[in-house]
Every structure is written in C-alpha cells, then in structure tokens.
Design an enzyme around this catalytic site. Sequence first.
Site, PDB file in Angstrom:
ATOM      1  CG  ASP A  48      -2.032  -1.055   1.054  1.00 18.92           C
ATOM      2  OD1 ASP A  48      -2.882  -1.153   1.928  1.00 18.92           O
ATOM      3  OD2 ASP A  48      -2.021  -1.765   0.022  1.00 18.92           O
ATOM      4  CB  ALA A  49       3.890   2.237   1.861  1.00 14.74           C
TER       5      ALA A  49
ATOM      6  CE1 TYR B 295      -3.280   3.122  -5.089  1.00 16.10           C
ATOM      7  CE2 TYR B 295      -2.643   1.562  -6.787  1.00 16.10           C
ATOM      8  CZ  TYR B 295      -3.505   2.508  -6.310  1.00 16.10           C
ATOM      9  OH  TYR B 295      -4.596   2.869  -7.055  1.00 16.10           O
TER      10      TYR B 295
ATOM     11  CG  LEU C 193     -38.662   6.035 -14.952  1.00 19.68           C
ATOM     12  CD1 LEU C 193     -38.482   5.765 -16.440  1.00 19.68           C
ATOM     13  CD2 LEU C 193     -39.336   7.385 -14.740  1.00 19.68           C
TER      14      LEU C 193
ATOM     15  CE  LYS D  68     -37.615   1.833 -18.055  1.00 27.97           C
ATOM     16  NZ  LYS D  68     -36.469   0.971 -17.942  1.00 27.97           N
TER      17      LYS D  68
ATOM     18  NE  ARG E  69     -31.584   4.292 -10.331  1.00 26.79           N
ATOM     19  CZ  ARG E  69     -32.035   3.509  -9.365  1.00 26.79           C
ATOM     20  NH1 ARG E  69     -31.378   2.444  -9.036  1.00 26.79           N
ATOM     21  NH2 ARG E  69     -33.149   3.814  -8.734  1.00 26.79           N
TER      22      ARG E  69
ATOM     23  CB  CYS F 273     -40.672 -26.051   7.049  1.00 27.02           C
ATOM     24  SG  CYS F 273     -39.149 -25.223   6.540  1.00 27.02           S
TER      25      CYS F 273
ATOM     26  CB  CYS G  79     -36.774 -26.174  10.204  1.00 25.92           C
ATOM     27  SG  CYS G  79     -38.417 -25.448  10.230  1.00 25.92           S
TER      28      CYS G  79
HETATM   29  S1  IVH Z   1     -36.132   9.171 -16.889  1.00 28.41           S
HETATM   30  C1  IVH Z   1     -36.628  10.706 -12.654  1.00 28.41           C
HETATM   31  N1  IVH Z   1     -35.960   8.431 -19.405  1.00 28.41           N
HETATM   32  O1  IVH Z   1     -35.012   3.555 -16.837  1.00 28.41           O
HETATM   33  C2  IVH Z   1     -36.707   9.867 -13.879  1.00 28.41           C
HETATM   34  N2  IVH Z   1     -35.183   6.912 -17.752  1.00 28.41           N
HETATM   35  O2  IVH Z   1     -36.688   2.184 -14.945  1.00 28.41           O
HETATM   36  C3  IVH Z   1     -35.393   9.458 -14.374  1.00 28.41           C
HETATM   37  N3  IVH Z   1     -34.229   4.856 -18.653  1.00 28.41           N
HETATM   38  O3  IVH Z   1     -33.191   4.496 -13.998  1.00 28.41           O
HETATM   39  C4  IVH Z   1     -35.433   8.481 -15.461  1.00 28.41           C
HETATM   40  N4  IVH Z   1     -34.511   5.344 -20.777  1.00 28.41           N
HETATM   41  O4  IVH Z   1     -31.903   4.189 -16.198  1.00 28.41           O
HETATM   42  C5  IVH Z   1     -35.739   8.082 -18.134  1.00 28.41           C
HETATM   43  N5  IVH Z   1     -35.820   7.942 -21.663  1.00 28.41           N
HETATM   44  C6  IVH Z   1     -35.599   7.601 -20.404  1.00 28.41           C
HETATM   45  C7  IVH Z   1     -35.005   6.372 -20.053  1.00 28.41           C
HETATM   46  C8  IVH Z   1     -34.824   6.055 -18.709  1.00 28.41           C
HETATM   47  C9  IVH Z   1     -34.058   4.440 -19.923  1.00 28.41           C
HETATM   48  C10 IVH Z   1     -33.863   4.069 -17.452  1.00 28.41           C
HETATM   49  C11 IVH Z   1     -33.131   4.829 -16.380  1.00 28.41           C
HETATM   50  C12 IVH Z   1     -33.964   4.660 -15.147  1.00 28.41           C
HETATM   51  C13 IVH Z   1     -34.744   3.436 -15.461  1.00 28.41           C
HETATM   52  C14 IVH Z   1     -36.025   3.354 -14.664  1.00 28.41           C
END
Ligand code: IVH
Length: 749
Positions: free
Chosen positions: A43-44, A46, A93, A128, A149, A429, A432
């Site tokens: 570590d040192a 590094y 979402l 999406k 995220r 079960c 158990c």
């Molecule tokens: S809006 C506050 N728009 O879907 C709302 N999300 O299931 C923020 N995603 O975590 C999200 N396409 O990773 C938004 N056109 C789009 C998207 C989108 C993909 C993903 C995103 C989100 C996830 C939710």
Amino acid sequence: MQDAPDVDKLTEEEAKAELAHLAKVLLKANLEYHAGDDQRLNDAEYDELKRRNTAIEARFAYLKRADSPSDVVGAVPSGRFGKVTHAQRMMSLGNAFDAGEIHDFDDRIRKYLGLGSDAPLAYTAEPKIDGLSLSLRYEAGTLVQAATRGDGAVGENVTANARMITDIPKNLDDAPEILEVRGEVYMSHAHFEALNVRQSEAGAKTFANPRNAAAGSLRQLDAEITRARPLAFFAYAWGEVSAPLANTQFGAVERLAALGFSTNPLTARCDGPADLLAHYADIEQRRASLGYDIDGVVYKVDDLDLQRRLGYRSTTPRWAIAHKFPAELAWTRLEAIDITVGRTGALSPVARLSPVTVGGVVVSNATLHNEDYIAGRGGDGGDIRDGKDIRVGDWVQVYRAGDVIPKIADVDLSKRPESAVSFEFPVICPECGSDAIREEGDAVRRCSGGMICPAQAMEKLKHFVSRGAFDIEGLGAKQVEMFYRDDLLPIHTPADIFTLQARDNENLSKLAKRDGWGATSAGNLFAAIEERRTVPLARLIFALGIRHVGEVAASDLARHFGSWQAFVDAVDAAGPAAARHLQADAAEAEERRIAAREGRRARIKPARDAVWDGTSEAARAAWDDLIGIDGIGATVAVSLVTAFQQRAERASIDRLIAELAVEDAAARDTRGSPVAGKTVVFTGTLEKMTRAEAKARAESLGAKVSGSVSARTDILIAGPGAGSKADKAAELGVQTMDEDAWLALIGGT
Ligand code: IVH
C-alpha cells in the site's frame, strides 16, 4: 523510487513519458490487487506512486491522461471504484403495461394538480433505453465526474471510463456553471455482436445481451478496455443544475442536444393519453430496426413547473412513468419443482426448467408463485389457465417482463407425459420440519419455525447484509452461509455480526488463520463491519426484513418518526390496537356472513366499533398515527406490531440495537424550512392546490400532516367552508391561517 528526479525538474517530454508509465503501473497494481495477487505493490508503494502522479499532473495539467489513475478514486483501499454521493438522488420509474394504466396515470396527475379532464396537459414520450444510467457532472463546462446509479443515493465513480465514450462531451460551451446530465449508456446490436465474436475468439466469456455487455464494459478497472468496447450514450434527464435548462422537458432535451449530447430522435411531445399511446405504437413498430435495445416508452409531464409541483414518491417521480413492452415468451420443459423457504417463512415453489432463451437471456428458473397457482386456481378462487394444473414433465410457456423474475404463463396439455402426476405441495417445512401453515385468506403457506428454521434465519441475514440494507463489504450471501454454519465463530442473528471481532479476539484471531482467509482479509471484514456500526434509521428498519416493510415503507417510517426510540415506542403503543383491528376484520367478515344468510344489509360499522370499544385512547391514537403515514396502511402496521411482539424476534432486534449507533432520520432536507417538525391540519376548501399536493408539499418541508385537530396541532390551514376543526382549533388556541398565508409562509405560490 528514491531515484526519481524532482517533479520540478522534469521536462515536458519526461513528464509525459512518466505519466504514461505511472498509468500503466498503477492500473496493473489495481488489477493485481483485485485478483488477490501477492506480487502486487504494497500500500505504501502504491500511495507513493499515486502521489507522484498527482504531483506531475498538478504541474503539467494539460498532460493529464484520459485514463489518469487519479480518477480511479480509492481503488485500492475501498474496492473497485470510488463511491460518489449523488448531489441529487437518481430516481427510477414506475411501470405500466397497458392503455388502462396510462389513462390512470393521466387521471392521477390531473387529480393531484386539480386539473379538469379537459384542461390541456402535455407530455413527452421517448424510448426507454435498455442500458444503465449514468450521471455526468460538469463544472464550468468541464466533465469532472461520471457516476453510475448505484442505489440511487451513492454510485460508483467511473469517470475515467466515461471519458472513453465518444458520445460524452468532455467540455461544453455555454453550459450552466454546474450541470449534471443524466442518461443511458448502451451498446448497439452491431457492436454487441462484434464484441462477442472477439470474446469467443479470445476464449473469453461472451455476454448474454447488450445490456450486460454495456455494464461489463463500463465497469472495467482498465479504461483501455472500455475504449475498446464502443459504448454509446443518450441524454434524457439532469440532476443538479445551477440554472434551469428550459421551461419544458422537451425544451431541456433540445438544450442538451444543442450542448452536444446525443438525444433520442424518437422523443416527441404529445397531447394526452391517446397521443401517447399512438406514439408508443409507432415506437414499438420501429423497435426491431433501431439497432439498440429498448424495453418500453417513457412518458413525462412536459411542463417543468408542473413536474416540480408533482414531485416524487420515495423512489419514483409522480410526473413520469415507463410504459413497458409486453413480455417475451418461450416454451420449454419443466424438469422439477423445488420449494425454497424465504425470510418470512413463505414456501415458494420454483420451476427448474430446461434452459431456454427468452428475449436474449437464458432462463432456467421461474417462479410458480404458490400452491394455488400450480393447481390452476387464481387468487379469487376462480380458474386460471382454464384450470390446467402444472406438473413436472410438462411443456410450459415462460415469460419475462423487464428485469423481473421469469414466470410460467401456460401449459401445453397435448404434450403432457403419461407419467406426469399432479404436484403435492408440502405441508411441512422442507428445511426445518416445522408445520407449514396456510392461514385463511393467505395464498402462501408459511413455515411456523420462525428463528429456529435455518432457512428463515439465513435468508433474514442475507437480507440484512444486502445492498439497500447494511451492505457490508465482504459479507455477502455466500459469507453469511459460511458463518451461519460455522461452529467456532457463528453468525446466527444480525447482532452476531457486530460481535464477530470481539469473539474472534477471544478465539485468538482464528479467522485470520483459516483457509481462504488471511490477516488482511479478516482485518478488512472487521473494518467493513465497524464502518456500518453507525446506520441511518431507514436502512435499519428495512434491514430487519419485516414482512411488507420494503425500502419505501422503511424510509417513510424513518422520516415520520425520526428516531429509533420514537419508532419503537409508536409500534409498541399501537400493539393493542393492531389486535383490535384484526378482530374487527374478523367481526366484519362474520357480520357479512350472517347478513347474507339472513338476507339483509350488513351492518359493518357497528360490528367493527363494538370490537374497538374499550381500547385505550393512547393505543388508538398511536394506531391512527401509524396508519396515517403516507404509504403505510393497516397491513404494514399489523406486520410491524406482530414482528415486535414475537419474543425471539424482539430479543434479536434488541440485541442488535445495543450494538449500533442509529442515525436519526433527517425529515428530508428541511434545513431552513419554517415548518419542519410542525404538525399541521388542512381543512375546508383549498383553492390553489389539491389536498394531495398540499399534504405532499407540507411533508416535503418536514411538517407532519394530521387529519384531526388536537393539542399537538401547531397550525390549522383553513379554507372556505371550514367547520368544526376551526372551532376546535380556536378553542385550543391553535394558530390558524388561510391558504395564502400558508403559501407565503412556506415560500410557494
Ligand atoms: S427518466 C426521474 N428516461 O429507466 C426519472 N429513464 O426504470 C429518471 N431509462 O433508472 C429516469 N430510458 O436508467 C428516463 N428515456 C428515459 C429512459 C430512462 C431508460 C432508465 C433509467 C432509469 C430506469 C427506470
């Protein structure tokens, strides 16, 4: 290292060469560290190299490399990537699957905002993208940080890798001083297929789908690997911004495009549900020819001012929804039905399948829900699948919708083997041997063994250490199983985790001497456990693994009660009332039966009230308070009370608490809020906003909203038509104001 020339004396040529060298050496050190290679730098050494790299970069800023080791924050001590706390949470979402749910979404928003069904209300609709979300932080126009995220609050620092993505601008002209751009990293079909060809030629593992390939490529310690795997990025949202991007969602996306981001060309502005659904149909029809995976269409309220008013539930915005594409299907053979026992004792049947590809993913397990589902009976007692049962040996139809666990939709009776017999669901079960009991009205059979059932105890522990809960580095499901079975140093309940080091010391550090362990790994585990001894209230409540208490309910409870003690006191106080509530349910059912037999209307209220007679005021008040919390109903409340009243369970919780320092929950970020901690009551007609909005806004400012006026009420907001509550407030000397005064107080319009 002692021989290295002074940084001040380096020429530009030398500095450049040394930065290249350091990037290589430090990267290699990271990889070796994570491979557990003993040849690695200590570590040192590094740290020394890393300091030198930083010093050279400080002098020759313009020579800083895209894959600079200084961007790989904390890689050595704290795991693969450094952690990043998002300035604003990354939300997910809510999902919808059919047109009805889209109309409901529109109705909910109108109701919340107090808009009539004819008032104009515009949305945007856009694909999406099926990738992984990324947050890019720009300060003064320069990309300074990229983070995944993670759990929404804390993600991983992947800055060096994000710099390798050509769609991501490194510098912006004319951007707000602080700008966090959010969007999706994905891999096109063409690049995905080419990558898999290269991988299999090199004898490396191939990826099941473009999403996994994108995730695997972004989360590479070696940014050069990321560079070699072309990733793309669509921007669709933002986090912290020092100046608004636009007034509308559509305008903001246009602004992002003008700043140099790729935005999705199928983003459209729509007038209402019918228009949204038409755009959905259009996108669905183009889906196969887009060249990248999408799994639905996202609808967002267009007006950003309305978005702000609508705000968020715990983890999802009220102003957006994901309309998912229908599930993908495939047929395969059911090889076996296994029963697993979960942390709440539920016996869950799992289908073991002959592996089959469903929408790009190989599936070999699927859930069968419960015994009725296998038998062909639905929740209401009626038939499902026309009453066809599911048997081992059957051909079954598997489907996947989104990320959820695959399910079995149908059975092909024409292919049923002669030898197939109907499935007999166990009544003891399998783990158990305790009785597995199915209570009236419950679809699920549960092991009655409680803490003596090893499966329940172990699942509870696994839940306890999971990501949204205590999330202890180096103590995952596998290690929990190992420690659970350990004789010398066992972990049977959560408290045992926090006494592990002390017990190990008594054992003269046996852990460090075991196979697969060493002084470093044992030390790391103890340090990781220590790090979690201080825990936020919401995480603690979630970690307890109480039935019906998920992350959302846990954070609602934490925010409402603020401290562990207040929470426990409230649940204990509500105990007697919870019992009455269950008796009242039973009394109601009985009254309905009798009334039906006698051919008269059921008198439900009197039947329920009779049970409640004689319940103490305090218990009732505690119960009303508990079930009055937004998102917490009687089901959650009963479940909490039940868990806290079970002796073994309670003892286990008490022992855990004795080991911890619980952080009080800040009632959201309500610093500077004039109404934080105040109890307020709304009465009469509100003219500027609906009740739901008024309540949500007050709560977001840290106020408690109550339905009735009492001595504990701080403010009564009385609109026109206020009646008895206003009288009672006057009687008690409670401060009373009208809606405008309230809005002036909270600084809103
Ligand atoms: S809006 C506050 N728009 O879907 C709302 N999300 O299931 C923020 N995603 O975590 C999200 N396409 O990773 C938004 N056109 C789009 C998207 C989108 C993909 C993903 C995103 C989100 C996830 C939710």
